[in-house]
Scaffold this active site. Sequence first.
Site, PDB file in Angstrom:
ATOM      1  N   GLY A 183       0.812  -1.221   0.000  1.00 24.38           N
ATOM      2  CA  GLY A 183       0.000   0.000   0.000  1.00 24.38           C
ATOM      3  C   GLY A 183       0.844   1.269   0.000  1.00 24.38           C
TER       4      GLY A 183
ATOM      5  CG  ASN B  86       5.108  -6.699   0.068  1.00 21.24           C
ATOM      6  OD1 ASN B  86       4.107  -6.052  -0.173  1.00 21.24           O
ATOM      7  ND2 ASN B  86       5.539  -6.912   1.289  1.00 21.24           N
ATOM      8  CD  GLU B  87       0.156  -6.339  -2.859  1.00 17.52           C
ATOM      9  OE1 GLU B  87       1.178  -5.984  -2.249  1.00 17.52           O
ATOM     10  OE2 GLU B  87      -0.511  -5.570  -3.567  1.00 17.52           O
TER      11      GLU B  87
HETATM   12  C1  LIG Z   1      -3.901  -1.057  -8.177  1.00 15.04           C
HETATM   13  C2  LIG Z   1      -2.853  -1.404  -7.170  1.00 15.04           C
HETATM   14  C3  LIG Z   1      -3.449  -1.931  -5.908  1.00 15.04           C
HETATM   15  C4  LIG Z   1      -2.423  -2.138  -4.878  1.00 15.04           C
HETATM   16  C5  LIG Z   1      -3.021  -2.699  -3.634  1.00 15.04           C
HETATM   17  C6  LIG Z   1      -2.098  -2.478  -2.505  1.00 15.04           C
HETATM   18  C7  LIG Z   1      -2.359  -3.470  -1.445  1.00 15.04           C
HETATM   19  C8  LIG Z   1      -1.745  -3.429  -0.331  1.00 15.04           C
HETATM   20  C9  LIG Z   1      -1.858  -4.457   0.701  1.00 15.04           C
HETATM   21  C10 LIG Z   1      -0.991  -4.069   1.874  1.00 15.04           C
HETATM   22  O1  LIG Z   1      -0.464  -3.001   1.955  1.00 15.04           O
HETATM   23  S1  LIG Z   1      -0.875  -5.221   3.106  1.00 15.04           S
HETATM   24  C11 LIG Z   1       0.511  -4.626   4.047  1.00 15.04           C
HETATM   25  C12 LIG Z   1       1.747  -5.061   3.418  1.00 15.04           C
HETATM   26  N1  LIG Z   1       2.874  -4.516   4.124  1.00 15.04           N
HETATM   27  C13 LIG Z   1       3.929  -5.224   4.382  1.00 15.04           C
HETATM   28  O2  LIG Z   1       4.000  -6.399   4.073  1.00 15.04           O
HETATM   29  C14 LIG Z   1       5.026  -4.501   5.127  1.00 15.04           C
HETATM   30  C15 LIG Z   1       5.545  -5.330   6.219  1.00 15.04           C
HETATM   31  N2  LIG Z   1       6.538  -4.575   6.949  1.00 15.04           N
HETATM   32  C16 LIG Z   1       7.835  -4.505   6.593  1.00 15.04           C
HETATM   33  O3  LIG Z   1       8.258  -4.993   5.576  1.00 15.04           O
HETATM   34  C17 LIG Z   1       8.745  -3.786   7.549  1.00 15.04           C
HETATM   35  O4  LIG Z   1       8.056  -3.640   8.765  1.00 15.04           O
HETATM   36  C18 LIG Z   1       9.213  -2.407   7.060  1.00 15.04           C
HETATM   37  C19 LIG Z   1       8.048  -1.526   6.630  1.00 15.04           C
HETATM   38  C20 LIG Z   1      10.189  -2.582   5.890  1.00 15.04           C
HETATM   39  C21 LIG Z   1       9.950  -1.679   8.218  1.00 15.04           C
HETATM   40  O5  LIG Z   1      10.959  -2.525   8.724  1.00 15.04           O
HETATM   41  P1  LIG Z   1      11.639  -2.171  10.120  1.00 15.04           P
HETATM   42  O6  LIG Z   1      12.683  -3.209  10.344  1.00 15.04           O
HETATM   43  O7  LIG Z   1      12.066  -0.749  10.138  1.00 15.04           O
HETATM   44  O8  LIG Z   1      10.470  -2.274  11.195  1.00 15.04           O
HETATM   45  P2  LIG Z   1       9.795  -3.602  11.795  1.00 15.04           P
HETATM   46  O9  LIG Z   1      10.526  -3.986  13.039  1.00 15.04           O
HETATM   47  O10 LIG Z   1       9.613  -4.648  10.750  1.00 15.04           O
HETATM   48  O11 LIG Z   1       8.334  -3.068  12.163  1.00 15.04           O
HETATM   49  C22 LIG Z   1       8.145  -2.143  13.226  1.00 15.04           C
HETATM   50  C23 LIG Z   1       6.759  -2.358  13.780  1.00 15.04           C
HETATM   51  O12 LIG Z   1       5.806  -2.014  12.783  1.00 15.04           O
HETATM   52  C24 LIG Z   1       4.897  -3.123  12.622  1.00 15.04           C
HETATM   53  N3  LIG Z   1       4.424  -3.152  11.217  1.00 15.04           N
HETATM   54  C25 LIG Z   1       5.183  -3.238  10.115  1.00 15.04           C
HETATM   55  N4  LIG Z   1       4.428  -3.225   9.018  1.00 15.04           N
HETATM   56  C26 LIG Z   1       3.141  -3.135   9.439  1.00 15.04           C
HETATM   57  C27 LIG Z   1       1.890  -3.082   8.765  1.00 15.04           C
HETATM   58  N5  LIG Z   1       1.787  -3.111   7.408  1.00 15.04           N
HETATM   59  N6  LIG Z   1       0.769  -2.994   9.502  1.00 15.04           N
HETATM   60  C28 LIG Z   1       0.837  -2.958  10.850  1.00 15.04           C
HETATM   61  N7  LIG Z   1       2.012  -3.008  11.563  1.00 15.04           N
HETATM   62  C29 LIG Z   1       3.147  -3.094  10.853  1.00 15.04           C
HETATM   63  C30 LIG Z   1       5.730  -4.324  12.976  1.00 15.04           C
HETATM   64  O13 LIG Z   1       4.876  -5.393  13.307  1.00 15.04           O
HETATM   65  C31 LIG Z   1       6.501  -3.817  14.149  1.00 15.04           C
HETATM   66  O14 LIG Z   1       5.614  -3.813  15.269  1.00 15.04           O
HETATM   67  P3  LIG Z   1       6.202  -4.173  16.723  1.00 15.04           P
HETATM   68  O15 LIG Z   1       4.991  -4.073  17.612  1.00 15.04           O
HETATM   69  O16 LIG Z   1       7.254  -3.155  17.017  1.00 15.04           O
HETATM   70  O17 LIG Z   1       6.739  -5.555  16.624  1.00 15.04           O
END
Ligand SMILES: CCCCCC/C=C/CC(=O)SCCNC(=O)CCNC(=O)[C@H](O)C(C)(C)COP(=O)(O)OP(=O)(O)OC[C@H]1O[C@@H](n2cnc3c(N)ncnc32)[C@H](O)[C@@H]1OP(=O)(O)O
Length: 179
Positions: free
Chosen positions: A144, A168-169
Amino acid sequence: MYARSGLLSQRSCSSHGRECATPVLAAQRRNNSTATKIAVEFDQSTGVAVMRLQGPPVNSLSLDFLTELCINVEKLEMDKNCRGLILTSSQPKVFSAGLDIMEIYGKSPERCGEFWRAVQEMWLKLYGSSMVTIAAINGSSPAGGCLMSMTCDYRIMADNPRYSIGLNETQLGIVAPFW
Ligand SMILES: CCCCCC/C=C/CC(=O)SCCNC(=O)CCNC(=O)[C@H](O)C(C)(C)COP(=O)(O)OP(=O)(O)OC[C@H]1O[C@@H](n2cnc3c(N)ncnc32)[C@H](O)[C@@H]1OP(=O)(O)O
């Protein structure tokens, strides 16, 4: 330069071909959060606003976050002096982690529907904006987050091999829905 976050303008205006007669918009009606996840600085002399995403830790797109983002874009859209918008992040290393996973896990169909409409509203507002929009991607921007930057007219990404961007999804076989 002055900060605009928190203001609620409901005036009508017409500029750059924009007609803005609608005061209370969907995002404004939805907004019941007091936290500020978006900071906006508008430079009157250049007509360019900088919108900083500041939702710790990773600017994940929750309903509150999306609502605040939409309200701020609406406000800038209504300002005839604002011609350009730069979207960037205040969080270190991350532009936006994409949709807030916690908003789509274990929630009712109604709540998921509300959330998904807010996602759609966000990209429609940015994609349809009359302003020149630029995503200054100063960190990772998966899923997103990538979508958000793709709805801007231009994207510039910080040159750092640790920063990634993309839908990445698709690696999980999840295909973006048809809108
Ligand atoms: C026409 C086009 C249509 C397009 C449609 C688009 C659709 C989108 C679907 C989505 O967006 S689903 C979400 C997908 N997102 C991800 O897969 C991202 C996952 N996160 C990461 O890769 C990493 O967290 C990062 C963003 C690269 C940051 O890495 P970093 O090492 O700096 O931090 P972390 O230790 O990993 O994370 C910190 C903290 O934040 C929480 N978190 C990370 N991502 C999310 C999220 N998407 N939603 C909620 N929370 C998230 C993570 O769990 C950590 O939490 P904690 O409590 O500190 O453990």
